[in-house]
Write a protein that holds these residues in place. Sequence first.
Motif, PDB file in Angstrom:
ATOM      1  N   SER A   1       0.828  -1.203   0.000  1.00 24.36           N
ATOM      2  CA  SER A   1       0.000   0.000   0.000  1.00 24.36           C
ATOM      3  C   SER A   1       0.866   1.258   0.000  1.00 24.36           C
ATOM      4  O   SER A   1       1.999   1.255   0.495  1.00 24.36           O
TER       5      SER A   1
ATOM      6  N   THR B   1      -7.195   3.786   5.791  1.00 25.49           N
ATOM      7  CA  THR B   1      -6.686   2.455   5.521  1.00 25.49           C
ATOM      8  C   THR B   1      -7.307   1.930   4.231  1.00 25.49           C
ATOM      9  O   THR B   1      -8.529   1.881   4.105  1.00 25.49           O
TER      10      THR B   1
ATOM     11  N   SER C   1      -7.799  -1.235   1.592  1.00 28.06           N
ATOM     12  CA  SER C   1      -7.784  -2.693   1.571  1.00 28.06           C
ATOM     13  C   SER C   1      -8.400  -3.158   0.264  1.00 28.06           C
ATOM     14  O   SER C   1      -9.180  -2.424  -0.364  1.00 28.06           O
TER      15      SER C   1
END
Length: 114
Positions: free
Chosen positions: A56, A67, A69
């Motif tokens: 990432s 965050t 994902s």
Amino acid sequence: VQLQASGGGLVQAGGSTRLSCKASGSAFSASRMGWYRQAPGKQRDLVATMTSGGTSTYSRSVKGRFTVSRDNARNTVALQMDSLKPEDTAVYYCHAEYFGYEYWGQGTLVTVSS
């Protein structure tokens, strides 16, 4: 390839929200999937992105608060946004890269009120 994003809306400063995006139209996983944003009067900038291998990258302004994902099997990418600030207000665009070609979602507005 089509990217369909969902989520966003109006959030109070300090709050959280989550964006999701699903890619369709390709039998392969995107080499990169993630999010960019564009505030009024500004250019579109990287927020966060993740490679198919799970690496990432975050912009300095969101690192530690957001965050990213992804689920390669489902061809989805999500952005969990915490500790939101008014300066996070922008249209957020889902982004995917397949074999050097870039694709964009339709954009979803996130407004953070102070």
